[in-house]
Design a protein around this motif. Structure first.
Motif, PDB file in Angstrom:
ATOM      1  N   THR A  32       0.841  -1.204   0.000  1.00  0.00           N
ATOM      2  CA  THR A  32       0.000   0.000   0.000  1.00  0.00           C
ATOM      3  C   THR A  32       0.869   1.243   0.000  1.00  0.00           C
ATOM      4  O   THR A  32       1.860   1.328   0.727  1.00  0.00           O
ATOM      5  N   THR A  33       0.501   2.205  -0.826  1.00  0.00           N
ATOM      6  CA  THR A  33       1.092   3.534  -0.755  1.00  0.00           C
ATOM      7  C   THR A  33      -0.039   4.540  -0.634  1.00  0.00           C
ATOM      8  O   THR A  33      -1.203   4.237  -0.902  1.00  0.00           O
ATOM      9  N   TYR A  34       0.313   5.744  -0.193  1.00  0.00           N
ATOM     10  CA  TYR A  34      -0.686   6.773   0.085  1.00  0.00           C
ATOM     11  C   TYR A  34      -0.351   8.015  -0.735  1.00  0.00           C
ATOM     12  O   TYR A  34       0.610   8.728  -0.428  1.00  0.00           O
ATOM     13  N   LEU A  35      -1.111   8.258  -1.797  1.00  0.00           N
ATOM     14  CA  LEU A  35      -0.908   9.458  -2.601  1.00  0.00           C
ATOM     15  C   LEU A  35      -1.482  10.660  -1.856  1.00  0.00           C
ATOM     16  O   LEU A  35      -2.639  10.640  -1.436  1.00  0.00           O
ATOM     17  N   THR A  36      -0.680  11.708  -1.678  1.00  0.00           N
ATOM     18  CA  THR A  36      -1.185  12.924  -1.056  1.00  0.00           C
ATOM     19  C   THR A  36      -0.798  14.125  -1.909  1.00  0.00           C
ATOM     20  O   THR A  36       0.254  14.144  -2.552  1.00  0.00           O
ATOM     21  N   PHE A  37      -1.671  15.132  -1.884  1.00  0.00           N
ATOM     22  CA  PHE A  37      -1.460  16.360  -2.658  1.00  0.00           C
ATOM     23  C   PHE A  37      -1.692  17.570  -1.774  1.00  0.00           C
ATOM     24  O   PHE A  37      -2.743  17.695  -1.142  1.00  0.00           O
ATOM     25  N   ASP A  38      -0.694  18.456  -1.720  1.00  0.00           N
ATOM     26  CA  ASP A  38      -0.873  19.746  -1.075  1.00  0.00           C
ATOM     27  C   ASP A  38      -1.466  20.715  -2.101  1.00  0.00           C
ATOM     28  O   ASP A  38      -1.303  20.539  -3.309  1.00  0.00           O
ATOM     29  N   THR A  39      -2.110  21.768  -1.619  1.00  0.00           N
ATOM     30  CA  THR A  39      -2.884  22.622  -2.509  1.00  0.00           C
ATOM     31  C   THR A  39      -2.056  23.236  -3.633  1.00  0.00           C
ATOM     32  O   THR A  39      -2.390  23.095  -4.811  1.00  0.00           O
ATOM     33  N   GLY A  40      -0.998  23.960  -3.293  1.00  0.00           N
ATOM     34  CA  GLY A  40      -0.239  24.631  -4.343  1.00  0.00           C
ATOM     35  C   GLY A  40      -1.097  25.656  -5.073  1.00  0.00           C
ATOM     36  O   GLY A  40      -2.051  26.199  -4.524  1.00  0.00           O
ATOM     37  N   ASN A  41      -0.756  25.916  -6.347  1.00  0.00           N
ATOM     38  CA  ASN A  41      -1.478  26.967  -7.082  1.00  0.00           C
ATOM     39  C   ASN A  41      -2.669  26.450  -7.882  1.00  0.00           C
ATOM     40  O   ASN A  41      -3.292  27.210  -8.627  1.00  0.00           O
ATOM     41  N   MET A  42      -2.975  25.162  -7.758  1.00  0.00           N
ATOM     42  CA  MET A  42      -4.176  24.553  -8.335  1.00  0.00           C
ATOM     43  C   MET A  42      -4.150  24.472  -9.870  1.00  0.00           C
ATOM     44  O   MET A  42      -5.156  24.137 -10.489  1.00  0.00           O
ATOM     45  N   ALA A  43      -3.010  24.731 -10.496  1.00  0.00           N
ATOM     46  CA  ALA A  43      -2.963  24.766 -11.958  1.00  0.00           C
ATOM     47  C   ALA A  43      -3.236  23.406 -12.594  1.00  0.00           C
ATOM     48  O   ALA A  43      -3.713  23.337 -13.735  1.00  0.00           O
ATOM     49  N   VAL A  44      -2.914  22.316 -11.892  1.00  0.00           N
ATOM     50  CA  VAL A  44      -3.156  20.978 -12.446  1.00  0.00           C
ATOM     51  C   VAL A  44      -4.215  20.235 -11.635  1.00  0.00           C
ATOM     52  O   VAL A  44      -4.315  19.016 -11.705  1.00  0.00           O
ATOM     53  N   ALA A  45      -5.016  20.970 -10.878  1.00  0.00           N
ATOM     54  CA  ALA A  45      -6.019  20.340 -10.007  1.00  0.00           C
ATOM     55  C   ALA A  45      -7.005  19.495 -10.801  1.00  0.00           C
ATOM     56  O   ALA A  45      -7.335  18.365 -10.408  1.00  0.00           O
ATOM     57  N   GLU A  46      -7.490  20.002 -11.918  1.00  0.00           N
ATOM     58  CA  GLU A  46      -8.456  19.257 -12.731  1.00  0.00           C
ATOM     59  C   GLU A  46      -7.801  18.030 -13.354  1.00  0.00           C
ATOM     60  O   GLU A  46      -8.413  16.969 -13.443  1.00  0.00           O
ATOM     61  N   LYS A  47      -6.573  18.169 -13.795  1.00  0.00           N
ATOM     62  CA  LYS A  47      -5.852  17.042 -14.400  1.00  0.00           C
ATOM     63  C   LYS A  47      -5.621  15.937 -13.374  1.00  0.00           C
ATOM     64  O   LYS A  47      -5.795  14.748 -13.676  1.00  0.00           O
ATOM     65  N   VAL A  48      -5.231  16.302 -12.175  1.00  0.00           N
ATOM     66  CA  VAL A  48      -5.038  15.312 -11.109  1.00  0.00           C
ATOM     67  C   VAL A  48      -6.347  14.579 -10.834  1.00  0.00           C
ATOM     68  O   VAL A  48      -6.379  13.340 -10.742  1.00  0.00           O
ATOM     69  N   ALA A  49      -7.435  15.324 -10.720  1.00  0.00           N
ATOM     70  CA  ALA A  49      -8.734  14.705 -10.455  1.00  0.00           C
ATOM     71  C   ALA A  49      -9.131  13.749 -11.581  1.00  0.00           C
ATOM     72  O   ALA A  49      -9.647  12.649 -11.326  1.00  0.00           O
ATOM     73  N   GLU A  50      -8.891  14.155 -12.798  1.00  0.00           N
ATOM     74  CA  GLU A  50      -9.219  13.317 -13.961  1.00  0.00           C
ATOM     75  C   GLU A  50      -8.446  12.001 -13.939  1.00  0.00           C
ATOM     76  O   GLU A  50      -9.005  10.924 -14.180  1.00  0.00           O
ATOM     77  N   ILE A  51      -7.174  12.072 -13.626  1.00  0.00           N
ATOM     78  CA  ILE A  51      -6.332  10.875 -13.602  1.00  0.00           C
ATOM     79  C   ILE A  51      -6.744   9.948 -12.461  1.00  0.00           C
ATOM     80  O   ILE A  51      -6.861   8.731 -12.648  1.00  0.00           O
ATOM     81  N   LEU A  52      -6.955  10.498 -11.283  1.00  0.00           N
ATOM     82  CA  LEU A  52      -7.360   9.674 -10.145  1.00  0.00           C
ATOM     83  C   LEU A  52      -8.681   8.958 -10.435  1.00  0.00           C
ATOM     84  O   LEU A  52      -8.844   7.780 -10.108  1.00  0.00           O
ATOM     85  N   LYS A  53      -9.600   9.659 -11.049  1.00  0.00           N
ATOM     86  CA  LYS A  53     -10.893   9.060 -11.365  1.00  0.00           C
ATOM     87  C   LYS A  53     -10.746   7.954 -12.388  1.00  0.00           C
ATOM     88  O   LYS A  53     -11.321   6.870 -12.254  1.00  0.00           O
TER      89      LYS A  53
END
Length: 262
Positions: A32-53
């Motif tokens: 098991t690994t645990y992917l975590t994301f800190d907020t940052g500037n949100m420029a790739v927020a939608e891309k990250v969500a798309e990939i995780l989904k």
């Protein structure tokens, strides 16, 4: 059988096969690994969500009211739907302090000197006692409830991974467990992309991440020219799945690994 019927049957069989393959992969994972994301500037927020989904993977997001690439802030109402959708997808959320407040050093009598990056006191060094630090951590929780109707998990991460025994104690007393990240889980999305190209970061993380490791990346970073997530995240997930990894969310049961940091 007509051609159209044959095509529909083929598509149905393919979907079934992919579903069974995904289920088998999940059932057979032994790490098991645990992917975590800190907020940052949100420029790739939608891309990250798309990939995780697409990869059917859950992650943990540590939230702070940081300035975004759009010129607004991550807790503005304009981001309300984004956080609501991630909540519906089953991801977990923790505090990253409201104003992205960095530890400077311990104070003389159990307090801590801190410096907010955002907010009305940005750039000022201040002395926080337990109540002040608790308020800074908890403000994220209160705002998340306003945006989504649900509280955070009782977890937090200090900006920059900078901690001290005093700071960890303050979070604990406030009811929030601290989670850093493993050395091999530092995914490098904030590093110079000329010196650390995406291909190098992908190969390193795919090889070095170990069972139980917490990883860390951001939903966007100002300093990197070649964004990490669009080039690396999905292939990293695929590579880790091929190594037998499942993806967990925080908090996790083994508290001995909770304060991993770089």
């Amino acid at each position: 059988m007509k051609y159209g019927q044959l095509t529909q049957l083929t598509v149905a069989l393919l979907i079934t096969f992919l579903g069974l393959s995904a289920n088998a992969q999940t059932a057979n994972c032994n790490k098991t690994t645990y992917l975590t994301f800190d907020t940052g500037n949100m420029a790739v927020a939608e891309k990250v969500a798309e990939i995780l989904k697409r990869q059917e993977v859950k992650a943990t997001f540590f939230l702070s009211n940081e300035k975004t690439f759009r010129g607004d802030f991550a807790f503005d109402d304009a981001w309300k739907v984004y956080w609501q959708e991630r909540l519906k997808e089953g991801h977990h959320f923790g505090s990253h302090t409201y104003d992205h407040t960095y530890l400077v050093k311990d104070g003389p009598q159990g307090e801590v000197f801190v410096k907010p990056q955002f907010g009305p006191k940005a750039g000022m060094t201040m002395l926080y006692n337990e109540a002040s630090m608790c308020k800074e951590i908890r403000r994220v929780d209160l705002r998340f409830v306003e945006l989504t109707g649900q509280p955070l998990q009782k977890i937090w991460r200090a900006p920059g991974g900078k901690t001290s025994p005093n700071l960890i104690r303050m979070g604990d007393m406030c009811g929030y467990q601290h989670f850093g990240w493993a050395p091999s889980g530092f995914l490098g999305d904030e590093l110079n992309s000329d010196k650390y190209p995406n291909s190098t970061l992908l190969e390193k993380a795919s090889r070095e991440i170990k069972d139980g490791d917490i990883t860390m990346a951001h939903l966007g970073i100002w300093s990197r020219k070649d964004p990490w997530a669009p080039a690396v995240l999905e292939q990293l997930i695929i590579n880790l799945k091929s190594r037998g990894f499942c993806f967990g969310v925080l908090p996790k049961a083994n508290k001995n690994l909770a304060n991993q940091s770089k």
